[in-house]
Every structure is written in structure tokens, then in C-alpha cells.
Design a protein around this motif. Structure first.
Motif, PDB file in Angstrom:
ATOM      1  N   GLN A  71       0.828  -1.204   0.000  1.00  0.00           N
ATOM      2  CA  GLN A  71       0.000   0.000   0.000  1.00  0.00           C
ATOM      3  C   GLN A  71       0.870   1.266   0.000  1.00  0.00           C
ATOM      4  O   GLN A  71       0.584   2.220  -0.703  1.00  0.00           O
ATOM      5  CB  GLN A  71      -0.943  -0.002   1.221  1.00  0.00           C
ATOM      6  N   GLY A  85     -11.073   4.294 -15.601  1.00  0.00           N
ATOM      7  CA  GLY A  85     -11.261   3.524 -14.379  1.00  0.00           C
ATOM      8  C   GLY A  85     -11.842   4.351 -13.250  1.00  0.00           C
ATOM      9  O   GLY A  85     -11.647   4.043 -12.082  1.00  0.00           O
ATOM     10  N   HIS A  89     -19.958   5.145  -9.325  1.00  0.00           N
ATOM     11  CA  HIS A  89     -20.931   5.526  -8.300  1.00  0.00           C
ATOM     12  C   HIS A  89     -20.423   6.647  -7.414  1.00  0.00           C
ATOM     13  O   HIS A  89     -21.076   6.994  -6.446  1.00  0.00           O
ATOM     14  CB  HIS A  89     -21.299   4.304  -7.461  1.00  0.00           C
TER      15      HIS A  89
ATOM     16  N   VAL B 289     -12.141  -0.367 -13.309  1.00  0.00           N
ATOM     17  CA  VAL B 289     -12.392   0.258 -12.004  1.00  0.00           C
ATOM     18  C   VAL B 289     -11.573  -0.435 -10.924  1.00  0.00           C
ATOM     19  O   VAL B 289     -10.887   0.207 -10.121  1.00  0.00           O
ATOM     20  CB  VAL B 289     -13.901   0.180 -11.668  1.00  0.00           C
ATOM     21  N   GLY B 293      -8.390   1.146  -8.863  1.00  0.00           N
ATOM     22  CA  GLY B 293      -8.432   1.203  -7.405  1.00  0.00           C
ATOM     23  C   GLY B 293      -7.263   0.463  -6.787  1.00  0.00           C
ATOM     24  O   GLY B 293      -6.582   0.970  -5.895  1.00  0.00           O
ATOM     25  N   ARG B 294      -6.989  -0.721  -7.314  1.00  0.00           N
ATOM     26  CA  ARG B 294      -5.899  -1.532  -6.767  1.00  0.00           C
ATOM     27  C   ARG B 294      -4.567  -0.833  -7.011  1.00  0.00           C
ATOM     28  O   ARG B 294      -3.734  -0.726  -6.119  1.00  0.00           O
ATOM     29  CB  ARG B 294      -5.915  -2.907  -7.437  1.00  0.00           C
ATOM     30  N   MET B 298      -5.649   0.795  -2.967  1.00  0.00           N
ATOM     31  CA  MET B 298      -6.737   0.289  -2.142  1.00  0.00           C
ATOM     32  C   MET B 298      -6.453  -1.176  -1.795  1.00  0.00           C
ATOM     33  O   MET B 298      -5.968  -1.931  -2.637  1.00  0.00           O
ATOM     34  CB  MET B 298      -8.074   0.379  -2.890  1.00  0.00           C
ATOM     35  N   THR B 299      -6.802  -1.582  -0.573  1.00  0.00           N
ATOM     36  CA  THR B 299      -6.657  -2.987  -0.215  1.00  0.00           C
ATOM     37  C   THR B 299      -7.819  -3.758  -0.834  1.00  0.00           C
ATOM     38  O   THR B 299      -8.810  -3.173  -1.254  1.00  0.00           O
ATOM     39  CB  THR B 299      -6.708  -3.176   1.307  1.00  0.00           C
ATOM     40  N   GLN B 302     -10.989  -2.958   0.909  1.00  0.00           N
ATOM     41  CA  GLN B 302     -11.553  -1.658   0.532  1.00  0.00           C
ATOM     42  C   GLN B 302     -12.190  -1.725  -0.849  1.00  0.00           C
ATOM     43  O   GLN B 302     -13.261  -1.163  -1.087  1.00  0.00           O
ATOM     44  CB  GLN B 302     -10.454  -0.584   0.549  1.00  0.00           C
ATOM     45  N   LEU B 303     -11.508  -2.437  -1.770  1.00  0.00           N
ATOM     46  CA  LEU B 303     -12.050  -2.575  -3.120  1.00  0.00           C
ATOM     47  C   LEU B 303     -13.416  -3.242  -3.081  1.00  0.00           C
ATOM     48  O   LEU B 303     -14.351  -2.832  -3.764  1.00  0.00           O
ATOM     49  CB  LEU B 303     -11.110  -3.428  -3.976  1.00  0.00           C
ATOM     50  N   GLN B 306     -15.987  -0.828  -1.113  1.00  0.00           N
ATOM     51  CA  GLN B 306     -16.247   0.497  -1.663  1.00  0.00           C
ATOM     52  C   GLN B 306     -16.546   0.483  -3.160  1.00  0.00           C
ATOM     53  O   GLN B 306     -17.109   1.442  -3.684  1.00  0.00           O
ATOM     54  CB  GLN B 306     -15.060   1.429  -1.394  1.00  0.00           C
ATOM     55  N   ALA B 307     -16.147  -0.579  -3.845  1.00  0.00           N
ATOM     56  CA  ALA B 307     -16.392  -0.597  -5.291  1.00  0.00           C
ATOM     57  C   ALA B 307     -17.302  -1.754  -5.705  1.00  0.00           C
ATOM     58  O   ALA B 307     -18.410  -1.545  -6.188  1.00  0.00           O
ATOM     59  CB  ALA B 307     -15.073  -0.669  -6.049  1.00  0.00           C
TER      60      ALA B 307
END
Lengths: 315, 399
Positions: A71, A85, A89, B289, B293-294, B298-299, B302-303, B306-307
Motif C-alpha cells: 500500500q 477507471g 458511483h 475500475v 483502485g488496486r 486500495m486494499t 476496501q475494493l 467500496q467498489a
């Protein structure tokens, strides 16, 4: 600085990236260019460990990324991809705030940063912050994608054909925007594209890839003047190299400056100092001019460009 | 949308004509001296008198006229007229009973005839057509429904329909009715809830290990193919054996018949729509998406939260909706193995040849399924990722 040392990536039997070495200096834009399947995207995705390397080592500022917290590594690398990407929403503001929120910035700081980025990318925050991705045009959505990548002010930007799905005019606008931003921000950038013109326009240095190997890694000018192989020569285009070289140099380089800049007469035609020599040549040919006035960004006439000089010294 | 050249509506004209014919040809209602003896039928004119007959005929002709004449606000007018007609429709029955119910015999009752059912059905079809043309939002549709149901409820409350045999059947067993309602809801919703949890767990496993996908889909599809009666019956033997071996289970009320096999069977049927929708919803989230995110740090957790989950939610709710409607209907069959619910009335009524007792079981079952449909559709719309809602809002407000 990003260093790839003897990096290989295999998918089963196929070798996607074949023992490459690549150094991206701090603050430069390295463009990986090649046809599809040449390993350029794979190379990029190994830098933020979306793909693991099969062998070899990747270092960021001297530290092996394999040992870094995943991270922490990714949060410090902006990532923009083809088709944006964006989270459909989430509003534009929420999308841009993705990484700052992951880093747990305070609300006020996030909000200020979102507005700052939208303004930097020429989008009115009042109008766009609350909009959803589907309500944006392709170009606007991609700007938001770039804003999102820049949000937490990462040292490194990874861009995977970010402008690939856009029409030619929008793409050119975004390329110019990108150049403008890069002059201010000086991010260490790895940019993947299959479009050689995009590469020539944006790159500090270009790495031409084919079948998992880097064929040539050099400045755009050297790639044009001294292509390392037939493959590279074909890629840049044998015949129109002259014009492509002219496209790399600004009018400023060859103009004859006035002793004292003076305000332009109203309605006077001319070129800007930042315009390319290629554009200058086109204007002169079309309007059949022997010389053309050059203005700075304030609109003052700072010199003239002579046709003779352009023909002799342009390439 | 509303211009002078709005073409005549053929659907409404045809439905109106059909309604006019049927309402004159078929019996509007019947009068029975008691519960078992079959009754005497009354046509429109006999049942409702000349005033009623003329009102119905003129009303239907007016609907057809509105559908044909070149009118600017055709569908708004039709909508108003149809809503009024449907609201007032049970009054026909009131007129009918007050005219024909023999006062001296306490067991006499009236039943709704084919003519009335046809009229009701065709008017509803016309209303659906009009609502579609008007592009009413969910709120407008609910408004119309509320107006009509309120009108009916008022009439029932005033006692105008007390002599209807349907009402008689209800009044002779109000406690049983409530109990059936409770059992029906508990079985159907319990099965949906349990299968939802099971399906979600299965899908999470299937997303992680690809090897699970084919077998899981195979099993849940196979379960769906077993006829419902057979499955209810098939579960009796193993459950009886199980409870014989472990008497503890009997203390929990688990037996070869009753709610336990019914619940198991309902869960088995609910798994396919639940698993399929949940799986498709969670795996069809655009790869770009997830990749973005990754790539931005994002972990996986979280993915997912949240997605994947919010983007999948409308499709998952759609699965719950389909499953709930299906379970509401199937629960009626479960009464055969003593599980309770509205099916009890249906099978009792069939046994006693008392059609109105069948209706007392069937109508609430349909009502529950429709209610589940309305509530869960509204929920799916509310959970729609915002832009769709925004766009829809724009469309309706500009239209």
C-alpha cells in the motif's frame, strides 16, 4: 528515480518481458512505446506490483520494491489508465479524493486539494465536483483520471495509454495539458503508448519495445536521427522524419529576436514562441510568406522567423 | 410528448371493446343460498339494474372514445378515468348484493362472477398501458395504487361487501387468516434470508477459487429442476430418519412434515436465482475500475466494500426480488406437507369445492408477491449507483 535491473516476466511459457534494464531519472518522462503485446504495459504494471516480476529487481529511489509495503508503494505512485477507471458511483470530487482519503487527510485539506486540481486541469469545480463520471465527456473524464492520479502529490506517475480511447483533437489537447503540467510538477513519469507521435511529443526519453525487449532507449531527437534498427526506423517513419524533428523544436530556437519587444498591431497574424517549427513551416507554405512575426505569451512581438533560416536550420 | 397528432391508441380500444362484450355476456355475480350449493348467475343488466348497466357501458365507451379521438392530453384523461373506474368498481358488487341477496336466509352469500373479474382485469391492463405511455415515475404509480386501494378499503370497512362469500370465508376464520399470514411470511422470508446468506458465502468462495464455480452452479441448477411437490415430499423421509436418530431435533419442532422440510425445500429453490444474480453482480464490475483502485493503493477489502459491493447492489437486490416473489408462491404449495400459510386455505377449499376459500388463500398470496415486488423494486432503484438516478430524474422532469 526508478531502476529496472534485468527484469523478466513470464506468463506460463510466454515471455512478456525479457531481461530488460531501464533507468528513469527523477523528474523525467519515460515513454514506453511499441505495438500491442510488446510488453510495455506489463513493464509498467510491475513497477507498482500489480504484476510480480518473474526475476530481476526493480528499485525506486534505491529501494527494492519487492520488500516495500504494498500500500505504501502504491499510494506514492499516481496511476492513470485507458478508459479512466473512474468509480461510476462516486462524484468527480470523491473520485479525485480517493488516495487522500486512503491517506486519511483531514476533510478541509481534501476539499481544497480537489478544487485546486480541478482548476489546474481547467475544469470549474463548482460545475464538475458534484458530477458523476457518466455525465462527463471522454476528455473531461480523462482529466479527472489524471487529477486523481496527481491528488496526493505522488513522486511518481504511471500512465497506461491514458489518452488511447480519445479522439485525435481531445488527445492533442490533453497532451499539451500534460506537457504544461509536467513543466510545473516535474513528476518522475512512466508513460505507455503505442502512438509514436504521442511518445515524441511527451517524452524526455523514449524506450522502444519489441517482443519483451527494449530496442532503443534515447531522447526523441536521437531516436529520430539515429534509429538503432530497421524496426525503430519503421516505427518513426522513414520519410517524414524531417517534419517530426521540426515538430520537436520550438520557434524560439530559430527566430531572429527584436532588440526590444513591441506590442503587436491589432489583428496581426503570427506564431507563438512555443509553437513548433513544423507549424511555422506549414504557416509559411500556406500563406506563402518569407518571414513571420513571433509573439510571446503576453502578445508582444519579440522577433521574426525567416523562411530561409527555417529551411537551413530546421532539421 | 403531448401533441395534437398523438395517434389513436389501439390497445385501449381493443381492450375496451373486449370488456364491453364480456361484461354483457358473462355473469357479473352469483347468489348462493349457502356455501356448498352452486348459485344462480346474474348478468350485467339483472345484477346492477339499468342504471348500473348504462354507467358501465357508457364508461367503457368513454374510454374507447378517449383512446380514438384526436386529443392533446389523451393519456392524462384516460389515467384519471381509469383510476376512478377502478376505485368505484366494487360499488357494482354493493349494488348487486343489495338488490339480490335474500335477507331472510342468513347463509345466503354472493360471489363475484366472471364478468366482474374480466372487467377488473381488463381495466388494470388498460391502466398499465396508460401508465406506460404517461411515463409516470415510481411515485406516480404508487399514488394511483394507493388511491384505488384506499377506495376499496373504505368500502370494505363500511361493510358494503360483507355478504360476499370471500368476506364470509374470512369472517368465519380471522384468527386462522392471521396465523396463515404469519406462517406464510415467516417461511418465505426466512427461506429468502437464509438462502441470501448461503448464496453470498458461496459466491465469495466461488470468486476466490474458480474450481468451485461449475459444481456450485450445477448443484443449484439441478435443485431448481426438481418439481416442487416432489421436493417437498422427498424431504419427508430423510428428515423423519434424522429426527428419529436425534430426538433433540424433535424438541426444536423439526419433523418429517411441517415447517422444517418446507423451509429446506424453499431454500433449495431460492439458491439458484440468488447465487446467479449475486455472482454475476459481483464479477461484472468493470475491470478497469478494480484495476485503477488496486493500482492506487486500495486494499482488497476496501475494493470489495467500496467498489464491488455498491456497484453490484442493484443486481443483488434484483436477485432477492425474484427469489422473494418465487418463494411467496412456492410457500403456498408447502401447505401440502403441513407447513401452514395461505396454501392451507387453497387446499382446504379445493377439498370442500369451496372456490371462495381457494380465493381466500390465493388472493393474499398474489398480494404478498406483488407487495414484495413493489418494495424490492423501489429498494433497487434507491440503491442504484447515483448517476442513473440523476439521469432518470432529468428525463422525467424534462419529459
Amino acid at each position: 528515480m526508478i531502476e529496472l535491473k534485468n527484469v523478466t516476466r513470464r506468463f506460463g511459457q510466454t515471455v512478456a518481458v525479457d531481461h530488460i534494464d531501464l533507468t528513469v531519472e527523477t523528474g523525467e518522462v519515460c515513454v514506453l512505446v511499441g505495438s500491442s503485446g510488446c510488453g510495455k504495459s506489463t513493464t509498467l504494471r510491475m513497477i507498482n506490483r500489480l504484476l510480480p516480476t518473474s526475476s530481476g529487481e526493480i528499485q525506486v529511489d534505491g529501494e527494492d520494491i519487492a520488500g516495500m509495503d504494498l500500500q505504501r508503494l502504491r499510494l506514492n505512485m499516481g496511476y492513470a489508465i485507458q478508459g479512466t477507471g473512474l468509480f461510476p458511483h462516486w462524484t468527480v470530487a470523491r473520485n479525485i479524493a480517493l488516495v487522500p482519503r486512503l491517506l486519511k487527510w483531514p476533510k478541509a485539506r481534501i476539499q481544497a486539494r480537489v478544487s485546486e486540481l480541478l482548476e489546474m486541469l481547467d475544469m470549474d469545480p463548482a460545475r464538475f465536483a458534484g458530477a458523476y463520471p457518466q455525465q462527463l465527456s471522454g476528455g473531461q473524464a480523462q482529466r479527472v483520471g489524471v487529477a486523481r492520479a496527481l491528488a496526493a502529490d505522488p513522486n511518481i506517475l504511471l500512465m497506461d495509454e491514458p489518452f488511447g480511447a480519445l479522439d485525435a483533437i481531445t488527445r492533442e489537447n490533453l497532451q499539451l495539458e500534460m506537457l504544461r503540467l509536467q513543466r510545473q510538477l516535474k513528476k518522475t513519469t512512466v508513460f505507455v503508448t503505442h502512438d509514436i507521435d504521442e511518445a515524441l511529443r511527451l517524452a524526455t526519453r523514449i524506450a522502444v519495445m519489441d517482443q519483451g525487449r527494449i530496442i532503443q532507449h534515447d531522447t526523441p531527437e536521437n531516436i529520430l536521427r539515429r534509429p538503432a534498427s530497421d524496426f525503430v526506423e519503421n516505427l518513426v517513419g522513414r520519410q517524414d522524419r524531417g517534419l517530426k524533428l521540426m515538430a520537436l523544436r520550438p520557434v524560439r530556437d530559430l527566430m531572429t529576436p527584436h532588440d526590444k519587444p513591441h506590442p503587436a498591431e491589432p489583428g496581426a497574424d503570427g506564431l507563438k514562441e512555443d509553437d513548433s517549427l513544423r507549424l511555422a513551416l506549414s504557416v509559411m507554405l500556406w500563406q506563402d510568406l518569407q518571414q513571420v512575426a513571433v509573439f510571446d505569451h503576453l502578445g508582444n512581438e519579440t522577433g521574426v522567423l525567416l523562411r530561409q533560416r527555417l529551411i537551413e536550420g530546421g532539421v | 410528448m403531448s401533441s395534437l397528432d398523438e395517434p389513436p391508441n389501439r390497445v385501449i380500444t381493443a381492450l375496451g371493446l373486449l370488456a364491453l362484450v364480456l361484461v354483457w355476456v358473462l355473469d357479473l355475480g352469483t347468489v348462493q343460498p349457502n356455501r356448498i350449493v352452486s348459485g344462480t348467475g346474474y348478468g350485467l343488466f339483472d345484477a346492477a339494474g339499468w342504471f348500473g348497466a348504462v354507467t358501465v357501458s357508457v364508461g367503457l365507451c368513454a374510454l374507447m372514445a378517449l383512446a380514438i379521438l384526436p386529443l392533446r392530453r389523451r393519456y392524462a384523461l384516460l389515467g384519471v378515468l381509469l383510476t376512478l373506474a377502478l376505485t368505484a368498481l366494487p360499488d357494482l358488487l354493493v349494488v348487486f348484493t343489495s338488490a339480490h341477496l335474500p335477507r331472510e336466509s342468513p347463509y345466503a352469500r354472493t360471489a363475484v362472477g366472471a364478468g366482474f373479474w374480466s372487467l377488473l382485469f381488463l381495466l388494470v391492463l388498460m391502466l398499465i398501458e396508460v401508465v406506460g405511455r404517461l411515463r409516470l415515475g415510481r411515485r406516480g404509480q404508487l399514488g394511483i395504487l394507493v388511491v384505488i386501494l384506499a377506495g376499496w378499503a373504505l368500502l370494505v370497512r363500511q361493510g358494503g361487501l360483507d355478504s360476499l362469500s370471500l368476506m364470509r370465508e374470512f369472517e368465519s376464520r380471522p384468527d386462522e387468516f392471521l396465523q396463515a399470514l404469519r406462517a406464510h411470511l415467516a417461511l418465505a422470508l426466512g427461506a429468502v434470508a437464509i438462502s441470501f446468506v448461503l448464496a453470498f458465502a458461496l459466491v465469495l468462495k466461488m470468486m476466490r477459487s474458480e474450481g468451485w464455480r461449475r459444481p456450485v452452479f450445477g448443484v443449484v441448477s439441478f435443485l431448481q429442476t426438481i418439481p416442487s411437490l416432489a421436493l417437498f415430499g422427498l424431504l419427508i423421509a430423510p428428515l423423519s430418519a434424522l429426527t428419529a436418530a436425534f430426538p433433540v431435533l424433535q424438541g426444536l419442532g423439526i419433523r418429517g412434515i411441517g415447517w422444517a422440510p418446507a423451509l429446506l425445500a424453499l431454500i433449495a429453490y431460492s439458491l439458484l436465482p440468488m447465487v446467479r444474480n449475486t455472482f454475476v453482480a459481483l464479477t461484472e464490475v468493470p475491470e478497469a475500475v478494480i484495476d485503477a483502485g488496486r493500482g492506487m493503493g486500495m486494499t482488497e477489502r476496501q475494493l470489495f466494500l467500496q467498489a464491488r459491493l455498491p456497484l453490484a447492489m442493484p443486481v443483488i437486490i434484483e436477485g432477492v426480488r425474484i427469489t422473494t416473489i418465487q418463494a411467496m408462491g412456492l410457500t403456498a404449495v408447502a401447505a401440502l406437507i403441513g407447513a401452514g400459510g395461505f396454501g392451507t386455505f387453497i387446499f382446504q377449499g379445493l377439498g370442500q369445492a369451496a372456490m371462495d376459500l381457494v380465493l381466500l388463500g390465493a388472493l393474499p398470496t398474489i398480494g404478498l408477491a406483488l407487495a414484495a415486488d413493489v418494495v424490492l423494486s423501489a429498494l433497487a432503484t434507491a440503491l442504484q449507483p447515483r448517476p442513473a438516478a440523476v439521469l432518470q430524474h432529468k428525463r422525467t422532469s424534462s419529459g
